[in-house]
Design an enzyme around this catalytic site. Structure first.
Site, PDB file in Angstrom:
ATOM      1  N   ILE A  46       0.907  -1.254  -0.014  1.00 55.56           N
ATOM      2  CA  ILE A  46      -0.070   0.040   0.271  1.00 55.56           C
ATOM      3  C   ILE A  46       0.986   1.391  -0.100  1.00 55.56           C
ATOM      4  O   ILE A  46       0.475   2.230  -0.667  1.00 55.56           O
ATOM      5  CB  ILE A  46      -1.084  -0.037   1.089  1.00 55.56           C
ATOM      6  N   GLU A  80       4.765  -4.948  10.168  1.00 58.35           N
ATOM      7  CA  GLU A  80       4.799  -6.343   9.866  1.00 58.35           C
ATOM      8  C   GLU A  80       3.058  -6.637   9.597  1.00 58.35           C
ATOM      9  O   GLU A  80       2.171  -6.411  10.400  1.00 58.35           O
ATOM     10  CB  GLU A  80       5.018  -7.058  11.010  1.00 58.35           C
ATOM     11  N   THR A  97      -6.053  -0.588  10.985  1.00 57.83           N
ATOM     12  CA  THR A  97      -6.907  -1.842  10.259  1.00 57.83           C
ATOM     13  C   THR A  97      -8.256  -2.202  10.754  1.00 57.83           C
ATOM     14  O   THR A  97      -8.510  -1.740  12.100  1.00 57.83           O
ATOM     15  CB  THR A  97      -5.986  -2.615  10.038  1.00 57.83           C
ATOM     16  N   ASP A  98      -8.943  -2.554   9.824  1.00 62.04           N
ATOM     17  CA  ASP A  98     -10.338  -3.018  10.628  1.00 62.04           C
ATOM     18  C   ASP A  98     -10.321  -4.102  11.311  1.00 62.04           C
ATOM     19  O   ASP A  98     -11.174  -4.707  12.290  1.00 62.04           O
ATOM     20  CB  ASP A  98     -11.308  -3.470   9.433  1.00 62.04           C
ATOM     21  N   GLU A  99      -9.010  -4.972  11.259  1.00 54.56           N
ATOM     22  CA  GLU A  99      -8.882  -6.058  12.226  1.00 54.56           C
ATOM     23  C   GLU A  99      -8.999  -5.516  13.790  1.00 54.56           C
ATOM     24  O   GLU A  99      -8.890  -6.499  14.629  1.00 54.56           O
ATOM     25  CB  GLU A  99      -7.519  -6.991  11.763  1.00 54.56           C
ATOM     26  N   TYR A 145      -1.094 -10.123  15.051  1.00 58.35           N
ATOM     27  CA  TYR A 145      -1.002  -8.879  14.320  1.00 58.35           C
ATOM     28  C   TYR A 145      -1.915  -7.914  14.792  1.00 58.35           C
ATOM     29  O   TYR A 145      -1.435  -6.504  14.811  1.00 58.35           O
ATOM     30  CB  TYR A 145      -1.308  -9.461  12.860  1.00 58.35           C
ATOM     31  N   LYS A 157      -1.617  -4.013  15.964  1.00 61.66           N
ATOM     32  CA  LYS A 157      -2.134  -2.865  15.301  1.00 61.66           C
ATOM     33  C   LYS A 157      -3.142  -1.937  16.142  1.00 61.66           C
ATOM     34  O   LYS A 157      -3.161  -0.713  16.072  1.00 61.66           O
ATOM     35  CB  LYS A 157      -2.945  -3.234  14.054  1.00 61.66           C
ATOM     36  N   ASN A 212      -7.276  -4.705   1.068  1.00 63.63           N
ATOM     37  CA  ASN A 212      -6.799  -4.278  -0.117  1.00 63.63           C
ATOM     38  C   ASN A 212      -6.308  -5.265  -0.959  1.00 63.63           C
ATOM     39  O   ASN A 212      -5.858  -6.352  -0.494  1.00 63.63           O
ATOM     40  CB  ASN A 212      -5.801  -3.450   0.151  1.00 63.63           C
TER      41      ASN A 212
HETATM   42  P1  NAD Z   1       3.341  -4.912   3.390  1.00 65.60           P
HETATM   43  O1  NAD Z   1       3.833  -6.007   4.366  1.00 65.60           O
HETATM   44  O2  NAD Z   1       3.062  -5.195   1.967  1.00 65.60           O
HETATM   45  O3  NAD Z   1       4.467  -3.448   3.571  1.00 65.60           O
HETATM   46  C1  NAD Z   1       4.906  -3.097   4.976  1.00 65.60           C
HETATM   47  C2  NAD Z   1       6.062  -2.429   4.518  1.00 65.60           C
HETATM   48  O4  NAD Z   1       6.611  -2.207   5.881  1.00 65.60           O
HETATM   49  C3  NAD Z   1       7.098  -3.198   3.780  1.00 65.60           C
HETATM   50  O5  NAD Z   1       7.791  -2.624   2.611  1.00 65.60           O
HETATM   51  C4  NAD Z   1       8.337  -3.438   5.099  1.00 65.60           C
HETATM   52  O6  NAD Z   1       9.654  -3.809   4.368  1.00 65.60           O
HETATM   53  C5  NAD Z   1       8.241  -2.142   5.510  1.00 65.60           C
HETATM   54  N1  NAD Z   1       8.571  -2.378   7.213  1.00 65.60           N
HETATM   55  C6  NAD Z   1       8.598  -3.646   8.063  1.00 65.60           C
HETATM   56  N2  NAD Z   1       9.012  -3.472   9.252  1.00 65.60           N
HETATM   57  C7  NAD Z   1       9.639  -2.286   9.041  1.00 65.60           C
HETATM   58  C8  NAD Z   1      10.485  -1.384   9.772  1.00 65.60           C
HETATM   59  N3  NAD Z   1      10.512  -1.938  11.105  1.00 65.60           N
HETATM   60  N4  NAD Z   1      10.584  -0.278   9.418  1.00 65.60           N
HETATM   61  C9  NAD Z   1      10.489   0.327   8.505  1.00 65.60           C
HETATM   62  N5  NAD Z   1       9.646  -0.492   7.378  1.00 65.60           N
HETATM   63  C10 NAD Z   1       9.327  -1.522   7.641  1.00 65.60           C
HETATM   64  O7  NAD Z   1       2.097  -4.250   4.207  1.00 65.60           O
HETATM   65  P2  NAD Z   1       0.751  -3.488   3.330  1.00 65.60           P
HETATM   66  O8  NAD Z   1      -0.327  -4.524   2.933  1.00 65.60           O
HETATM   67  O9  NAD Z   1       1.268  -2.671   2.403  1.00 65.60           O
HETATM   68  O10 NAD Z   1       0.195  -2.688   4.536  1.00 65.60           O
HETATM   69  C11 NAD Z   1       0.751  -1.387   4.844  1.00 65.60           C
HETATM   70  C12 NAD Z   1      -0.021  -0.646   6.197  1.00 65.60           C
HETATM   71  O11 NAD Z   1      -1.564  -0.816   5.797  1.00 65.60           O
HETATM   72  C13 NAD Z   1       0.233  -1.688   7.530  1.00 65.60           C
HETATM   73  O12 NAD Z   1       0.395  -0.538   8.470  1.00 65.60           O
HETATM   74  C14 NAD Z   1      -0.979  -2.547   7.503  1.00 65.60           C
HETATM   75  O13 NAD Z   1      -1.189  -2.797   8.795  1.00 65.60           O
HETATM   76  C15 NAD Z   1      -2.048  -1.745   7.025  1.00 65.60           C
HETATM   77  N6  NAD Z   1      -3.309  -2.183   6.322  1.00 65.60           N
HETATM   78  C16 NAD Z   1      -3.139  -3.128   5.415  1.00 65.60           C
HETATM   79  C17 NAD Z   1      -4.280  -3.812   4.761  1.00 65.60           C
HETATM   80  C18 NAD Z   1      -4.080  -4.665   3.627  1.00 65.60           C
HETATM   81  O14 NAD Z   1      -5.431  -5.321   3.320  1.00 65.60           O
HETATM   82  N7  NAD Z   1      -3.078  -4.987   3.170  1.00 65.60           N
HETATM   83  C19 NAD Z   1      -5.468  -3.293   5.310  1.00 65.60           C
HETATM   84  C20 NAD Z   1      -5.596  -2.358   6.122  1.00 65.60           C
HETATM   85  C21 NAD Z   1      -4.708  -1.782   6.567  1.00 65.60           C
HETATM   86  O1  DAU Z   2      -8.611  -6.409   6.882  1.00 63.54           O
HETATM   87  C1  DAU Z   2      -7.359  -5.636   6.747  1.00 63.54           C
HETATM   88  C2  DAU Z   2      -6.239  -6.854   6.983  1.00 63.54           C
HETATM   89  O2  DAU Z   2      -6.403  -7.547   5.891  1.00 63.54           O
HETATM   90  C3  DAU Z   2      -4.894  -6.161   6.984  1.00 63.54           C
HETATM   91  O3  DAU Z   2      -4.721  -5.501   8.227  1.00 63.54           O
HETATM   92  C4  DAU Z   2      -3.831  -7.284   6.656  1.00 63.54           C
HETATM   93  O4  DAU Z   2      -2.477  -6.566   6.955  1.00 63.54           O
HETATM   94  C5  DAU Z   2      -3.911  -7.901   5.582  1.00 63.54           C
HETATM   95  O5  DAU Z   2      -2.935  -9.113   5.360  1.00 63.54           O
HETATM   96  C6  DAU Z   2      -5.296  -8.693   5.498  1.00 63.54           C
HETATM   97  O6  DAU Z   2      -5.569  -9.754   6.347  1.00 63.54           O
HETATM   98  P1  DAU Z   2      -6.399 -10.847   6.253  1.00 63.54           P
HETATM   99  O7  DAU Z   2      -5.827 -12.093   7.223  1.00 63.54           O
HETATM  100  O8  DAU Z   2      -7.709 -10.755   6.094  1.00 63.54           O
HETATM  101  O9  DAU Z   2      -5.831 -11.322   4.841  1.00 63.54           O
HETATM  102  P2  DAU Z   2      -5.022 -12.693   3.935  1.00 63.54           P
HETATM  103  O10 DAU Z   2      -4.664 -12.298   2.644  1.00 63.54           O
HETATM  104  O11 DAU Z   2      -3.968 -13.133   4.692  1.00 63.54           O
HETATM  105  O12 DAU Z   2      -6.100 -13.450   4.239  1.00 63.54           O
HETATM  106  C7  DAU Z   2      -7.534 -13.462   3.605  1.00 63.54           C
HETATM  107  C8  DAU Z   2      -8.319 -14.656   3.795  1.00 63.54           C
HETATM  108  O13 DAU Z   2      -8.053 -15.626   3.173  1.00 63.54           O
HETATM  109  C9  DAU Z   2      -8.512 -14.957   5.388  1.00 63.54           C
HETATM  110  O14 DAU Z   2      -9.584 -15.460   5.824  1.00 63.54           O
HETATM  111  C10 DAU Z   2      -7.479 -16.174   5.535  1.00 63.54           C
HETATM  112  C11 DAU Z   2      -7.928 -16.928   3.936  1.00 63.54           C
HETATM  113  N1  DAU Z   2      -6.416 -17.530   3.379  1.00 63.54           N
HETATM  114  C12 DAU Z   2      -5.349 -16.815   3.267  1.00 63.54           C
HETATM  115  C13 DAU Z   2      -4.025 -17.345   2.743  1.00 63.54           C
HETATM  116  C14 DAU Z   2      -2.879 -16.551   2.781  1.00 63.54           C
HETATM  117  C15 DAU Z   2      -6.514 -18.651   2.710  1.00 63.54           C
HETATM  118  O15 DAU Z   2      -7.691 -19.289   2.779  1.00 63.54           O
HETATM  119  N2  DAU Z   2      -5.574 -19.493   2.248  1.00 63.54           N
HETATM  120  C16 DAU Z   2      -4.408 -18.543   2.061  1.00 63.54           C
HETATM  121  O16 DAU Z   2      -3.571 -19.430   1.805  1.00 63.54           O
END
Ligand code: NAD
Ligand code: DAU
Length: 339
Positions: free
Chosen positions: A12, A84, A125-127, A153, A157, A183
């Site tokens: 993101i 993370e 996050t919504d988690e 996790y 958060k 996302n």
């Molecule tokens: P991601 O794991 O793809 O990216 C995280 C980035 O943070 C990586 O580039 C990693 O190298 C960096 N990082 C990790 N530890 C670090 C540290 N100690 N210092 C500096 N950089 C560090 O994650 P993402 O999916 O891009 O998520 C970004 C943010 O959005 C997170 O805070 C996550 O909790 C939040 N978020 C993610 C989602 C989702 O669906 N992916 C949804 C809601 C909120």
């Molecule tokens: O809701 C926001 C969160 O969404 C963010 O805060 C997190 O950073 C992001 O990783 C994500 O968390 P989820 O646990 O929902 O995402 P993930 O892609 O890991 O899993 C999505 C769903 O799919 C979950 O119900 C678990 C399931 N899953 C996931 C994996 C990796 C499977 O069934 N098989 C798999 O191999």
């Protein structure tokens, strides 16, 4: 405006950097990242060609490095994406989640206070709300839903989110917080559901669906999330928390079947595996507040966004094939080997 984007080499964060450079060409962006397994500098190749963008490799838990950076650059806005982010990894090894997600946030907020940064935005996050039951489709997370976490996790958060609210009230940190749903889109690390299923499909590998695949997530195209964060962080709503979601609830199994169909692969690739421990059942966001206050609404329909995303993974195989070697192979074997 000079903006610090932490976690800029992640999914993101990088999408946000590209959104900002395109939308506000006069702003300067400093992208910071520790380049953990999830961070990939290659993702920022195009941004690095832009003189308004600069990359700094640093760890947000390194107080001395963060202090020196804030002393050298007069940031107008800090947006903390660095974290993370993978729930499964937090179940294997919670420690790094607590260090980065909680202590790293504290280090950034201390620097923001010390150097009087006018605005800090915490990407939560919504988690943090835990989960909702499947049999109550009327229930949605609002900003008033109690914090109630399930995984290391989400607990980390939520801790960062609460710490941010504490800094706001106790020290007057001019902060905002956003809590977004799942996302999807370009540059997502292939350990997460959608890119993992696309990558496995393309390799004709089994698609590991946890439990019965009936868990529900509310999927939002990543650029819509970036737009929402930009609106909140540039608004005058200091102290506010905003939910961000796509009004797009889907079961995991439906997502997996949709990907199989789009890639012309058989459903026999689906393999039901042992469920995730503490697996949240359903996430569903009510984004009414951000719509009313700031006029944001999701723009990308899932049907379009998922096609765009699958196309991106098809045309950018080099990007994900390079990062699914090495450490990721060992991770994959550990998590899925005899699941
Ligand atoms: P991601 O794991 O793809 O990216 C995280 C980035 O943070 C990586 O580039 C990693 O190298 C960096 N990082 C990790 N530890 C670090 C540290 N100690 N210092 C500096 N950089 C560090 O994650 P993402 O999916 O891009 O998520 C970004 C943010 O959005 C997170 O805070 C996550 O909790 C939040 N978020 C993610 C989602 C989702 O669906 N992916 C949804 C809601 C909120
Ligand atoms: O809701 C926001 C969160 O969404 C963010 O805060 C997190 O950073 C992001 O990783 C994500 O968390 P989820 O646990 O929902 O995402 P993930 O892609 O890991 O899993 C999505 C769903 O799919 C979950 O119900 C678990 C399931 N899953 C996931 C994996 C990796 C499977 O069934 N098989 C798999 O191999």
């Amino acid at each position: 405006m000079k903006i610090l984007v932490t976690g800029a080499a992640g999914f993101i964060g990088a999408n946000f950097v590209y959104y900002e450079l395109g939308r506000f060409p006069d702003d300067e962006i400093v992208g910071l990242d520790a380049l953990t397994y999830a961070g990939n500098l290659e993702t920022l190749d195009e941004a690095l060609k832009n003189p308004k963008f600069k990359f700094v490799k640093a760890d947000i838990t390194d107080a001395a490095a963060i202090d020196a950076l804030f002393a050298a650059e007069a940031f107008d806005l800090v947006i903390n994406f660095a974290a993370e982010s993978h729930v499964d990894r937090s179940i294997e090894d919670p420690g790094i989640f607590l260090r980065t997600n909680i202590l790293g946030t504290q280090v950034l907020m201390d620097a923001a206070l010390k150097y009087k940064v006018p605005r800090y935005h915490q990407v939560s996050t919504d988690e943090v709300y835990g989960d909702l039951p499947l049999n109550r489709p009327d229930l949605l997370f609002t900003e008033r839903t109690p914090i109630h976490t399930s995984s290391p996790y989400s607990a980390s958060k939520a801790s960062a989110d609460l710490l941010c609210q504490a800094y706001l009230r106790t020290f007057g940190l001019p902060a905002t917080i956003s809590r977004c749903s799942n996302n999807y889109g370009p540059y997502q690390f292939p350990e997460k559901l959608i890119p993992l299923m696309i990558a496995n499909c393309l390799a004709d590998k089994p698609l590991p669906v946890y439990g019965e695949g009936l868990n529900v997530r509310d999927w939002l195209y990543v650029v819509d999330h970036c737009k929402a964060i930009d609106l909140v962080a540039r608004s005058d709503r200091i102290g506010e928390v905003y939910n961000i979601g796509g009004h797009n609830e889907m079961t995991n199994i439906d997502i997996v079947k949709l990907i199989l169909k789009a890639l012309g692969k058989p459903e026999s690739l689906i393999t039901y595996v042992t469920d995730r421990k503490g697996h949240d059942m359903r996430y569903a966001i009510d984004p009414q507040k951000i719509t009313t206050d700031l006029g944001w609404a999701p723009e990308t329909m899932f049907a379009d966004g998922i096609v765009r995303t699958i196309d991106w993974y098809l045309t950018n195989r080099d990007w994900w094939e390079r990062i699914t070697s090495g450490e990721y192979l060992a991770y994959y074997e550990k998590m899925y080997g005899d699941r």
